[in-house]
Design a protein around this motif. Structure first.
Motif, PDB file in Angstrom:
ATOM      1  N   LEU A  81       2.803  -5.753   8.095  1.00  0.00           N
ATOM      2  CA  LEU A  81       3.915  -5.314   8.911  1.00  0.00           C
ATOM      3  C   LEU A  81       5.104  -4.651   8.145  1.00  0.00           C
ATOM      4  CD1 LEU A  81       5.341  -4.596  11.780  1.00  0.00           C
ATOM      5  CD2 LEU A  81       6.388  -6.828  11.648  1.00  0.00           C
ATOM      6  N   GLU A  82       5.487  -5.135   7.005  1.00  0.00           N
ATOM      7  CA  GLU A  82       6.690  -4.692   6.233  1.00  0.00           C
ATOM      8  C   GLU A  82       6.080  -3.217   5.413  1.00  0.00           C
ATOM      9  OE1 GLU A  82       9.923  -4.082   4.232  1.00  0.00           O
ATOM     10  OE2 GLU A  82       9.656  -5.393   5.686  1.00  0.00           O
ATOM     11  N   LYS A  83       4.584  -3.344   5.014  1.00  0.00           N
ATOM     12  CA  LYS A  83       4.094  -2.349   4.528  1.00  0.00           C
ATOM     13  C   LYS A  83       4.223  -1.278   5.384  1.00  0.00           C
ATOM     14  CE  LYS A  83      -0.009  -0.137   2.183  1.00  0.00           C
ATOM     15  NZ  LYS A  83       0.416   0.291   0.959  1.00  0.00           N
ATOM     16  N   LEU A  84       3.691  -1.287   6.548  1.00  0.00           N
ATOM     17  CA  LEU A  84       3.606  -0.335   7.715  1.00  0.00           C
ATOM     18  C   LEU A  84       4.877   0.254   8.095  1.00  0.00           C
ATOM     19  CD1 LEU A  84       1.132  -2.117  10.034  1.00  0.00           C
ATOM     20  CD2 LEU A  84       1.037   0.141   8.778  1.00  0.00           C
ATOM     21  N   LEU A  85       6.115  -0.494   7.864  1.00  0.00           N
ATOM     22  CA  LEU A  85       7.297   0.055   8.175  1.00  0.00           C
ATOM     23  C   LEU A  85       7.791   0.762   7.032  1.00  0.00           C
ATOM     24  CD1 LEU A  85       9.022  -3.411   9.921  1.00  0.00           C
ATOM     25  CD2 LEU A  85       8.043  -1.456  11.005  1.00  0.00           C
ATOM     26  N   THR A  86       7.350   0.288   5.817  1.00  0.00           N
ATOM     27  CA  THR A  86       8.005   1.241   4.779  1.00  0.00           C
ATOM     28  C   THR A  86       7.442   2.597   4.576  1.00  0.00           C
ATOM     29  OG1 THR A  86       6.307   0.192   3.197  1.00  0.00           O
ATOM     30  CG2 THR A  86       8.402  -0.625   3.273  1.00  0.00           C
ATOM     31  N   MET A  87       6.277   2.652   5.253  1.00  0.00           N
ATOM     32  CA  MET A  87       5.353   3.873   5.340  1.00  0.00           C
ATOM     33  C   MET A  87       5.824   4.712   6.605  1.00  0.00           C
ATOM     34  SD  MET A  87       1.539   2.730   4.424  1.00  0.00           S
ATOM     35  CE  MET A  87       1.018   4.334   4.358  1.00  0.00           C
ATOM     36  N   GLY A  88       6.757   4.417   7.506  1.00  0.00           N
ATOM     37  CA  GLY A  88       7.379   5.131   8.427  1.00  0.00           C
ATOM     38  C   GLY A  88       7.039   4.625   9.941  1.00  0.00           C
ATOM     39  N   ALA A  89       6.256   3.532  10.047  1.00  0.00           N
ATOM     40  CA  ALA A  89       6.005   3.094  11.153  1.00  0.00           C
ATOM     41  C   ALA A  89       7.057   2.430  11.836  1.00  0.00           C
ATOM     42  CB  ALA A  89       4.868   2.159  11.234  1.00  0.00           C
ATOM     43  N   GLN A  90       7.101   2.379  13.183  1.00  0.00           N
ATOM     44  CA  GLN A  90       8.233   1.747  13.818  1.00  0.00           C
ATOM     45  C   GLN A  90       7.671   0.444  14.565  1.00  0.00           C
ATOM     46  OE1 GLN A  90      11.491   2.803  13.900  1.00  0.00           O
ATOM     47  NE2 GLN A  90      10.678   4.216  12.402  1.00  0.00           N
ATOM     48  N   VAL A  91       8.361  -0.542  14.561  1.00  0.00           N
ATOM     49  CA  VAL A  91       7.833  -1.949  15.575  1.00  0.00           C
ATOM     50  C   VAL A  91       7.711  -1.553  16.749  1.00  0.00           C
ATOM     51  CG1 VAL A  91       8.624  -4.204  16.261  1.00  0.00           C
ATOM     52  CG2 VAL A  91       9.114  -3.483  13.719  1.00  0.00           C
ATOM     53  N   TYR A  92       6.535  -2.100  17.416  1.00  0.00           N
ATOM     54  CA  TYR A  92       6.311  -1.809  18.835  1.00  0.00           C
ATOM     55  C   TYR A  92       6.322  -3.162  19.437  1.00  0.00           C
ATOM     56  CZ  TYR A  92       3.771  -0.442  23.099  1.00  0.00           C
ATOM     57  OH  TYR A  92       3.315  -0.042  24.462  1.00  0.00           O
ATOM     58  N   GLU A  93       5.900  -4.222  18.648  1.00  0.00           N
ATOM     59  CA  GLU A  93       6.012  -5.566  19.058  1.00  0.00           C
ATOM     60  C   GLU A  93       6.036  -6.300  17.759  1.00  0.00           C
ATOM     61  OE1 GLU A  93       3.175  -8.753  21.499  1.00  0.00           O
ATOM     62  OE2 GLU A  93       2.346  -7.936  20.050  1.00  0.00           O
ATOM     63  N   PRO A  94       6.975  -7.320  17.879  1.00  0.00           N
ATOM     64  CA  PRO A  94       7.486  -8.027  16.639  1.00  0.00           C
ATOM     65  C   PRO A  94       6.388  -8.966  16.386  1.00  0.00           C
ATOM     66  CG  PRO A  94       8.847  -8.715  18.431  1.00  0.00           C
ATOM     67  CD  PRO A  94       8.267  -7.618  18.865  1.00  0.00           C
ATOM     68  N   ILE A  95       6.465  -9.718  15.109  1.00  0.00           N
ATOM     69  CA  ILE A  95       5.418 -10.825  14.811  1.00  0.00           C
ATOM     70  C   ILE A  95       5.645 -11.875  15.976  1.00  0.00           C
ATOM     71  CG2 ILE A  95       4.931 -12.588  13.018  1.00  0.00           C
ATOM     72  CD1 ILE A  95       5.952 -10.625  11.145  1.00  0.00           C
ATOM     73  N   THR A  96       4.641 -12.073  16.668  1.00  0.00           N
ATOM     74  CA  THR A  96       4.740 -13.207  17.567  1.00  0.00           C
ATOM     75  C   THR A  96       3.597 -14.228  17.298  1.00  0.00           C
ATOM     76  OG1 THR A  96       5.217 -11.379  19.192  1.00  0.00           O
ATOM     77  CG2 THR A  96       4.461 -13.305  20.199  1.00  0.00           C
ATOM     78  N   GLU A  97       3.718 -15.470  17.396  1.00  0.00           N
ATOM     79  CA  GLU A  97       2.809 -16.477  17.350  1.00  0.00           C
ATOM     80  C   GLU A  97       2.088 -16.776  18.661  1.00  0.00           C
ATOM     81  OE1 GLU A  97       2.383 -21.188  16.210  1.00  0.00           O
ATOM     82  OE2 GLU A  97       3.878 -20.030  15.378  1.00  0.00           O
ATOM     83  N   ARG A  98       0.837 -16.793  18.732  1.00  0.00           N
ATOM     84  CA  ARG A  98       0.026 -17.014  20.039  1.00  0.00           C
ATOM     85  C   ARG A  98      -0.648 -18.197  19.832  1.00  0.00           C
ATOM     86  NH1 ARG A  98       1.777 -12.599  22.856  1.00  0.00           N
ATOM     87  NH2 ARG A  98       1.736 -10.762  21.411  1.00  0.00           N
ATOM     88  N   GLY A  99      -0.538 -19.014  21.032  1.00  0.00           N
ATOM     89  CA  GLY A  99      -1.540 -20.323  21.077  1.00  0.00           C
ATOM     90  C   GLY A  99      -0.774 -21.348  20.418  1.00  0.00           C
TER      91      GLY A  99
END
Length: 134
Positions: A81-99
């Motif tokens: 996620l950090e790499k994607l953000l440094t490449m200009g992506a924007q958070v759509y859904e934050p890190i979420t634990e499931r289950g």
């Protein structure tokens, strides 16, 4: 019956910029292209296909991201996620634990071209990968 993900397609107004962005993210160049229309990458443990298509060929052009989400397994959701953000992506859904502590963790971004890119830590994926013949 659904047997597995074959190809995921993302659309981009600037096809060349999208190709370059995904090549940098994935660390590989596309292996197939149609001039002005399409680039295709083979990625991951099963060499899944990721296609980048000129948006003029999209069946619809929504004003905002949405629709189906394909979760790509990654080993480290936070680092990816950090790499994607440094490449200009924007958070759509934050890190979420499931289950409740079962190891399933998701996050998603909107890439610079308006596509939702979802990532996931998935124990089932790792179980299947560990059981495949070498």
């Amino acid at each position: 019956m659904l047997r597995g993900m074959a190809t995921v397609n993302y659309y981009a107004d600037d096809l060349e910029a999208a190709k370059d962005w995904y090549a940098e993210l994935l660390g590989v160049a596309p292996y197939f292209s149609v001039p002005g229309g399409y680039y295709e990458f083979r990625i991951g443990d099963y060499q899944a296909e990721l296609g980048i298509i000129n948006r003029k060929f999209a069946p619809t052009s929504p004003d905002r991201p949405g629709g189906q989400m394909v979760n790509w397994h990654v080993d480290d959701v936070a680092a990816t996620l950090e790499k994607l953000l440094t490449m200009g992506a924007q958070v759509y859904e934050p890190i979420t634990e499931r289950g409740n502590g079962t190891g399933f963790v998701t996050a998603s971004v909107v890439d610079p071209f308006g596509n939702v890119l979802a990532i996931m830590s998935n124990p089932h994926y790792l179980e299947i990968l560990a059981g495949r013949p070498e």
